[in-house]
Design a protein around this motif. Structure first.
Motif, PDB file in Angstrom:
ATOM      1  N   ARG A  43       0.841  -1.191   0.000  1.00 47.86           N
ATOM      2  CA  ARG A  43       0.000   0.000   0.000  1.00 47.86           C
ATOM      3  C   ARG A  43       0.879   1.244   0.000  1.00 47.86           C
ATOM      4  N   LEU A  44       0.539   2.183  -0.854  1.00 49.19           N
ATOM      5  CA  LEU A  44       1.184   3.487  -0.860  1.00 49.19           C
ATOM      6  C   LEU A  44       0.113   4.518  -0.531  1.00 49.19           C
ATOM      7  N   GLU A  45       0.352   5.281   0.537  1.00 53.11           N
ATOM      8  CA  GLU A  45      -0.611   6.287   0.986  1.00 53.11           C
ATOM      9  C   GLU A  45       0.032   7.660   0.925  1.00 53.11           C
ATOM     10  N   ASP A  96      -5.005   9.665   0.719  1.00 58.08           N
ATOM     11  CA  ASP A  96      -5.320   8.884  -0.479  1.00 58.08           C
ATOM     12  C   ASP A  96      -4.439   7.649  -0.579  1.00 58.08           C
ATOM     13  N   MET A  97      -5.054   6.539  -0.979  1.00 58.94           N
ATOM     14  CA  MET A  97      -4.288   5.338  -1.292  1.00 58.94           C
ATOM     15  C   MET A  97      -4.068   5.311  -2.801  1.00 58.94           C
ATOM     16  N   VAL A  98      -2.798   5.217  -3.193  1.00 58.86           N
ATOM     17  CA  VAL A  98      -2.423   5.346  -4.603  1.00 58.86           C
ATOM     18  C   VAL A  98      -2.292   3.964  -5.232  1.00 58.86           C
ATOM     19  N   GLU A  99      -2.933   3.793  -6.379  1.00 52.83           N
ATOM     20  CA  GLU A  99      -2.818   2.543  -7.128  1.00 52.83           C
ATOM     21  C   GLU A  99      -1.610   2.623  -8.058  1.00 52.83           C
ATOM     22  N   LEU A 100      -0.781   1.602  -8.042  1.00 51.14           N
ATOM     23  CA  LEU A 100       0.395   1.546  -8.910  1.00 51.14           C
ATOM     24  C   LEU A 100       0.347   0.282  -9.747  1.00 51.14           C
ATOM     25  N   CYS A 101       0.991   0.352 -10.919  1.00 50.14           N
ATOM     26  CA  CYS A 101       1.153  -0.865 -11.713  1.00 50.14           C
ATOM     27  C   CYS A 101       2.105  -1.808 -10.987  1.00 50.14           C
ATOM     28  N   TRP A 118       9.022   7.057 -14.573  1.00 53.33           N
ATOM     29  CA  TRP A 118       8.192   8.115 -15.157  1.00 53.33           C
ATOM     30  C   TRP A 118       6.738   7.969 -14.727  1.00 53.33           C
ATOM     31  N   LYS A 119       6.284   6.741 -14.495  1.00 54.26           N
ATOM     32  CA  LYS A 119       4.880   6.488 -14.147  1.00 54.26           C
ATOM     33  C   LYS A 119       4.582   6.664 -12.659  1.00 54.26           C
ATOM     34  N   LEU A 120       5.619   6.848 -11.830  1.00 57.48           N
ATOM     35  CA  LEU A 120       5.386   7.023 -10.406  1.00 57.48           C
ATOM     36  C   LEU A 120       4.665   8.338 -10.129  1.00 57.48           C
ATOM     37  N   PRO A 121       3.911   8.410  -9.030  1.00 47.89           N
ATOM     38  CA  PRO A 121       3.225   9.672  -8.688  1.00 47.89           C
ATOM     39  C   PRO A 121       4.221  10.812  -8.533  1.00 47.89           C
TER      40      PRO A 121
END
Length: 256
Positions: free
Chosen positions: A16-18, A22-27, A70-73
């Motif tokens: 989980r990344l918070e 907000d909890m962030v959805e990652l690939c 590049w796709k990271l928040p």
């Protein structure tokens, strides 16, 4: 002024990344990248790319790394910082594995919590590192954390019993037994807690149960140190059946 909580990376249990509330959805690759960086802190691009994409050529692995980064928040500060050929995790990112490691090491180094403070049983008996992930780097870290937790639970149990809190000591010891049923040090702590409460019968019954389990699973007896914990007469009584079991198993081996 509203305070913003620091970003949280949780690797114990489900990833989980918070970020704030907000909890962030990652690939999947984003999860793997952040998990590896969260565990290591700082690493070179070559090592990171080669670890996460071991089957790819170096060129393709580095390309996959660039795409994943590049796709990271995006935010301030960034979750991952770049320092030449090295990448490092943001110091503002709170990683639960680091909290567990510091707590367990504090218990081991200080031989348990100060008297009358609440022992950190909840953290030491929590979930494993990224269950279901089977990559080599995860397996290595998972086993490291498991061993650290077990040693911390052993130390905590012994300290609580010395402090006159055998019930809490037994809770820590049973947590160690649940994690590793054949771990003698955890069973010794349970027997110590029973003896501290004057429950000699329960201490003997637990020793006998562990002796039978150890013989059944490994064909060995508890250590002499464990046997010496019991009153001498009871210790002799429990050793005799153990010799009979060993002799019986030996005879069975001849006729198989």
């Amino acid at each position: 002024m509203r305070l913003v909580s620091p970003p949280q990376l949780r690797l114990l249990g489900e990833f989980r990344l918070e970020l704030g509330t907000d909890m962030v959805e990652l690939c999947r690759n984003g999860q793997r990248l952040l998990a590896f960086m969260g565990l290591r802190g700082r690493v070179s691009r070559t090592v990171l790319a080669g670890t996460l994409w071991p089957e790819a050529t170096e060129e393709h692995a580095r390309g996959s790394l660039r795409t994943t980064l590049w796709k990271l928040p995006r935010g301030k500060p960034s979750l991952i910082g770049c320092w030449g050929d090295s990448l490092s995790i943001s110091p503002t990112l709170c990683v639960d594995v680091h909290v567990l490691t510091r707590t367990a090491l504090d218990v081991v180094e200080d031989s348990g919590p100060p008297s009358r403070t609440r022992p950190p049983l909840g953290l030491l008996t929590g979930e494993d590192l990224l269950p279901g992930w089977d990559e080599d780097w995860v397996l290595v870290e998972r086993e490291r954390l498991r061993q650290l937790r077990l040693h911390a639970l052993d130390t905590l149990a012994e300290a609580l019993i010395r402090q006159g809190r055998p019930a809490l000591g037994m809770e820590a010891a049973w947590a160690g037994v649940r994690a590793e049923p054949l771990r003698e040090s955890a069973h010794r702590a349970i027997v110590s807690a029973h003896l501290a409460e004057g429950n000699v019968g329960e201490a003997v019954r637990h020793y006998d149960a562990f002796r039978r389990l150890l013989n059944q699973e490994l064909g060995v007896a508890p250590s002499p140190r464990f046997a010496r914990m019991l009153p001498e007469r009871l210790s002799e009584r429990t050793r005799a059946p153990n010799r009979d079991l060993a002799r019986r198993d030996c005879l069975r081996g001849w006729f198989r």
